[in-house]
Design a protein around this motif. Structure first.
Motif, mmCIF file in Angstrom:
data_model
loop_
_atom_site.group_PDB
_atom_site.id
_atom_site.type_symbol
_atom_site.label_atom_id
_atom_site.label_comp_id
_atom_site.label_asym_id
_atom_site.label_seq_id
_atom_site.Cartn_x
_atom_site.Cartn_y
_atom_site.Cartn_z
ATOM 1 N N GLU A 1 65.378 82.710 37.848
ATOM 2 C CA GLU A 1 65.701 81.381 38.351
ATOM 3 C C GLU A 1 67.103 80.952 37.921
ATOM 4 O OE1 GLU A 1 62.570 78.940 36.877
ATOM 5 O OE2 GLU A 1 61.076 79.728 38.269
ATOM 6 N N ALA B 1 58.025 72.230 35.580
ATOM 7 C CA ALA B 1 58.938 73.004 36.425
ATOM 8 C C ALA B 1 60.364 72.872 35.919
ATOM 9 C CB ALA B 1 58.859 72.505 37.870
ATOM 10 N N GLN C 1 56.128 74.625 48.109
ATOM 11 C CA GLN C 1 56.706 74.874 46.786
ATOM 12 C C GLN C 1 55.824 74.290 45.696
ATOM 13 O OE1 GLN C 1 60.954 73.991 46.293
ATOM 14 N NE2 GLN C 1 61.208 74.175 48.509
ATOM 15 N N GLN D 1 64.771 73.702 39.808
ATOM 16 C CA GLN D 1 63.751 73.872 40.832
ATOM 17 C C GLN D 1 63.222 72.519 41.301
ATOM 18 O OE1 GLN D 1 60.800 76.692 39.647
ATOM 19 N NE2 GLN D 1 59.995 76.978 41.695
ATOM 20 N N ASN E 1 65.563 71.208 43.898
ATOM 21 C CA ASN E 1 65.336 71.865 45.188
ATOM 22 C C ASN E 1 64.134 71.270 45.909
ATOM 23 O OD1 ASN E 1 67.485 73.603 44.726
ATOM 24 N ND2 ASN E 1 66.197 75.203 43.814
#
Length: 271
Positions: A184, A68, A18, A72, A75
């Motif tokens: 997103e 970011a 990621q 996210q 995560n």
């Protein structure tokens, strides 16, 4: 004998993958990211390939450098084996008193130009007196901004979009922006799926202005506005990160005059 076994490394995790994806999306090399964060390129490479497990502080530094989204980031913290780092407080929380105060100041300072606070699903969370004055000028209900969704009122018939002289252009811009955000944002994606898609891209005039303007048909004639956004810098809460204040700045003397008069009338004590 285990003397000749290779050194033990951490198993590859989705956290490193990621992180690599975020870096590439930001169009940064490992060296670029190393220079920004002050880390070594080798350490970043080890994190991305799973040979090293980043500490929470290291992850935070990398993710902030990559700008970011906080959801996210949470995560990625989970993928790295840590608890989510960033909360999502309600705007009414006592901890966000300074945020509410700043919003109120910005809204008040924007009068006599309209300004609205939008949440992550384009819901109107607050608006200044000039916004109510503009809605009243257009014949919309006095409480039209209560529980209003800007995306819905722009795209659905019977809303604010019907008062736009360049409705196709504004609807197309709104749809494109919301579609990018929905990648997103599952809740926004669900909302967008239930709204009518604009008929097609608006044509671009040869003498197009440097910014897309909002042109409104009003009883006082055409009103033209430039749109700007204010966001909070360095947010560490998902609610705060999602907030944006849209300012509709009058683009010509006539619009300034009409909005100034409408605002003054709205705050004048009734006799």
């Amino acid at each position: 004998m285990n003397a000749h076994l290779p050194p033990r490394t951490l198993p590859a995790t989705s956290a490193g993958l990621q992180l690599r994806m975020l870096r590439r999306q930001a169009d940064l090399s490992q060296l670029d990211l190393a220079l920004i964060t002050g880390m070594s390129q080798r350490h970043i490479s080890c994190i991305e390939t799973g040979r090293a497990r980043p500490s929470p502080a290291t992850l935070h530094a990398l993710l902030m450098a990559l700008e970011a989204p906080l959801e996210q980031c949470n995560n990625l913290f989970l993928a790295a084996g840590y608890a989510p780092r960033y909360g999502s407080l309600p705007l009414t929380s006592p901890s966000l008193e300074a945020i509410r105060s700043a919003i109120g100041h910005v809204l008040q300072a924007n009068n006599p130009a309209p300004a609205i606070v939008l949440g992550s699903q384009w819901q109107v969370m607050a608006a200044n007196a000039s916004t109510a004055a503009l809605f009243a000028l257009l014949g919309l209900p006095a409480n039209a901004t209560d529980e209003l969704n800007l995306l819905v009122t722009l795209l659905q018939p019977g809303g604010l979009g019907d008062h736009l002289l360049n409705a196709d252009e504004i609807r197309s811009v709104a749809w494109q922006r919301a579609s990018r955000e929905a990648l997103e944002n599952p809740e926004l994606a669900t909302l967008l799926a239930g709204l009518p898609m604009p008929s097609g891209p608006a044509s671009l005039a040869n003498d197009a202005p440097p910014l897309v303007m909002t042109h409104i048909d009003s009883p006082e004639g055409q009103l033209s506005f430039l749109s700007t956004f204010t966001t909070f810098g360095m947010p560490l809460d998902i609610t705060v990160a999602s907030l944006r204040i849209e300012h509709l700045i009058p683009a010509d003397p006539h619009t300034w005059q009409v909005m100034t008069q409408a605002y003054e009338n709205s705050i004048r004590p009734s006799t």
